[in-house]
Design a protein around this motif. Sequence first.
Motif, PDB file in Angstrom:
ATOM      1  N   THR A  20     -14.892   4.759  -2.589  1.00  0.00           N
ATOM      2  CA  THR A  20     -13.713   5.531  -2.949  1.00  0.00           C
ATOM      3  C   THR A  20     -13.772   5.881  -4.443  1.00  0.00           C
ATOM      4  O   THR A  20     -14.581   5.331  -5.195  1.00  0.00           O
ATOM      5  N   GLU A  21     -12.902   6.783  -4.866  1.00  0.00           N
ATOM      6  CA  GLU A  21     -12.868   7.152  -6.278  1.00  0.00           C
ATOM      7  C   GLU A  21     -12.540   5.949  -7.161  1.00  0.00           C
ATOM      8  O   GLU A  21     -13.081   5.807  -8.253  1.00  0.00           O
ATOM      9  N   SER A  22     -11.648   5.088  -6.689  1.00  0.00           N
ATOM     10  CA  SER A  22     -11.317   3.903  -7.481  1.00  0.00           C
ATOM     11  C   SER A  22     -12.508   2.957  -7.583  1.00  0.00           C
ATOM     12  O   SER A  22     -12.712   2.302  -8.618  1.00  0.00           O
ATOM     13  N   LEU A 252     -14.604  -5.789  -5.713  1.00  0.00           N
ATOM     14  CA  LEU A 252     -13.257  -6.241  -6.088  1.00  0.00           C
ATOM     15  C   LEU A 252     -12.204  -5.227  -5.670  1.00  0.00           C
ATOM     16  O   LEU A 252     -11.122  -5.587  -5.191  1.00  0.00           O
ATOM     17  N   VAL A 253     -12.508  -3.939  -5.842  1.00  0.00           N
ATOM     18  CA  VAL A 253     -11.579  -2.900  -5.399  1.00  0.00           C
ATOM     19  C   VAL A 253     -11.391  -2.984  -3.885  1.00  0.00           C
ATOM     20  O   VAL A 253     -10.263  -2.911  -3.373  1.00  0.00           O
ATOM     21  N   ALA A 254     -12.491  -3.153  -3.163  1.00  0.00           N
ATOM     22  CA  ALA A 254     -12.412  -3.272  -1.705  1.00  0.00           C
ATOM     23  C   ALA A 254     -11.558  -4.466  -1.301  1.00  0.00           C
ATOM     24  O   ALA A 254     -10.718  -4.382  -0.397  1.00  0.00           O
ATOM     25  N   LEU A 255     -11.752  -5.572  -1.990  1.00  0.00           N
ATOM     26  CA  LEU A 255     -11.022  -6.801  -1.697  1.00  0.00           C
ATOM     27  C   LEU A 255      -9.522  -6.632  -1.941  1.00  0.00           C
ATOM     28  O   LEU A 255      -8.692  -7.106  -1.165  1.00  0.00           O
ATOM     29  N   ARG A 256      -9.200  -5.943  -3.016  1.00  0.00           N
ATOM     30  CA  ARG A 256      -7.798  -5.809  -3.413  1.00  0.00           C
ATOM     31  C   ARG A 256      -7.064  -4.652  -2.739  1.00  0.00           C
ATOM     32  O   ARG A 256      -5.842  -4.697  -2.599  1.00  0.00           O
ATOM     33  N   GLU A 257      -7.804  -3.628  -2.303  1.00  0.00           N
ATOM     34  CA  GLU A 257      -7.145  -2.437  -1.757  1.00  0.00           C
ATOM     35  C   GLU A 257      -7.323  -2.242  -0.255  1.00  0.00           C
ATOM     36  O   GLU A 257      -6.457  -1.622   0.383  1.00  0.00           O
ATOM     37  N   ASN A 258      -8.405  -2.760   0.315  1.00  0.00           N
ATOM     38  CA  ASN A 258      -8.735  -2.367   1.685  1.00  0.00           C
ATOM     39  C   ASN A 258      -8.433  -3.397   2.764  1.00  0.00           C
ATOM     40  O   ASN A 258      -8.437  -3.054   3.951  1.00  0.00           O
ATOM     41  N   VAL A 259      -8.198  -4.641   2.384  1.00  0.00           N
ATOM     42  CA  VAL A 259      -7.852  -5.633   3.405  1.00  0.00           C
ATOM     43  C   VAL A 259      -6.580  -5.198   4.138  1.00  0.00           C
ATOM     44  O   VAL A 259      -6.473  -5.324   5.367  1.00  0.00           O
ATOM     45  N   ALA A 260      -5.640  -4.656   3.386  1.00  0.00           N
ATOM     46  CA  ALA A 260      -4.368  -4.214   3.981  1.00  0.00           C
ATOM     47  C   ALA A 260      -4.549  -3.055   4.962  1.00  0.00           C
ATOM     48  O   ALA A 260      -3.662  -2.789   5.783  1.00  0.00           O
ATOM     49  N   HIS A 334     -11.820   2.436   7.540  1.00  0.00           N
ATOM     50  CA  HIS A 334     -10.652   2.993   6.864  1.00  0.00           C
ATOM     51  C   HIS A 334     -10.767   4.481   6.529  1.00  0.00           C
ATOM     52  O   HIS A 334      -9.763   5.097   6.143  1.00  0.00           O
ATOM     53  N   GLN A 335     -11.942   5.058   6.703  1.00  0.00           N
ATOM     54  CA  GLN A 335     -12.093   6.478   6.415  1.00  0.00           C
ATOM     55  C   GLN A 335     -12.050   7.346   7.675  1.00  0.00           C
ATOM     56  O   GLN A 335     -12.450   8.508   7.649  1.00  0.00           O
ATOM     57  N   ILE A 336     -11.538   6.780   8.768  1.00  0.00           N
ATOM     58  CA  ILE A 336     -11.330   7.527  10.007  1.00  0.00           C
ATOM     59  C   ILE A 336      -9.845   7.870  10.130  1.00  0.00           C
ATOM     60  O   ILE A 336      -8.980   6.994  10.044  1.00  0.00           O
ATOM     61  N   SER A 337      -9.542   9.152  10.339  1.00  0.00           N
ATOM     62  CA  SER A 337      -8.160   9.618  10.394  1.00  0.00           C
ATOM     63  C   SER A 337      -7.682   9.765  11.841  1.00  0.00           C
ATOM     64  O   SER A 337      -8.476   9.702  12.792  1.00  0.00           O
ATOM     65  N   ASP A 338      -6.386  10.002  11.984  1.00  0.00           N
ATOM     66  CA  ASP A 338      -5.818  10.254  13.317  1.00  0.00           C
ATOM     67  C   ASP A 338      -6.437  11.499  13.948  1.00  0.00           C
ATOM     68  O   ASP A 338      -6.724  11.530  15.144  1.00  0.00           O
TER      69      ASP A 338
END
Length: 360
Positions: A20-22, A252-260, A334-338
Amino acid sequence: MVTPVIRTVDLRSDTVTKPTESMRSAMANAEVDDDVLGNDPTAVILEREVAEIAGKEAAMFVPSGTMGNLISVLVHCDERGSEVILGDDSHIHIYENGGVSSLGGVHPRTVKNEEDGTMEISSIEAAVRSPKGDLHYPVTKLICLENTQANCGGRCLPIEYIDKVGELAKKHGLKLHIDGARLFNASVALGVPVTRIVQAADSVSICLSKGIGAPVGSVIVGSKSFITKARWLRKTLGGGMRQIGVLCAAALVALRENVAKLEDDHKKAKILAEGLNRIERLKVDVAAVETNIIYVDLPKDPKFGAEDACKSLEVLGVFVIPQTTFRIRIVLHHQISDSDLDYVLSCFEKLFSSVPEEKA
């Protein structure tokens, strides 16, 4: 006339996600040092966070889950000819190049994986071979579990089951390692903290590039003495990687942003599974879809198996992989949309409404 591809939806694995950009920003600005000569500061932060999440004393970053599992097995099975008990359909046994035996001289003793990913407790105990036993046999030193169990469709091992295996290991003086490639998926699906899931384990390999979408890396956790030995083995295997903070920053970004985001992945997997199961010629065990992995069973037509279906879907821009001759594996991330789900369903419907049924 070739139908133009409207879009691309990659469902081969949750390892195909793009940073991701972050993540890219964190990598560009990461504070780094030589991790082999000293302590890379960003790696230290990641390792401390993962150790805390897992409730273990220490942690170490490795480039892959395969290396993490290999190092863990070799630390516990520190004499050549030692034996590890593991599932016959486990990732370590099937997909890791036989590294525990070819590089470590460790003998794999397999026990049947049931449909839910477990191994019968009585079968595990029956497989244990004691140093006081028959001298014809290798000596068991380790039991390995996998959570989630990928080849069983991403099933979650129940806490009570893991505890029982841990008790069995202690009873026989063995160690317990958990291959936690998708451990965060299990935690979210079960509604139980990671630290509780791995409470009985002596070591755990936690992949960061699968469910939570980091570009590279896993972390292994355990006691301080375990990690000290693991660092020596990582160097031996060529896993000393200098400025690893660049990679750890993205993790770290993955850990903090993507678990949710995993709960949404699981919901999408269930929706897709239900939609595929409504297609007349396909079959999906919807109840078995607990996390982000779906298995689709195809008609047993010798002229059109899973490989043929995957190639046909690829022409339409949908990427999946064959699991067996008549089974396809799909993995959500997480990069799959409806709208991606709608497109995938339309492609499956188009494909299997156009393939004539095999006549008896």
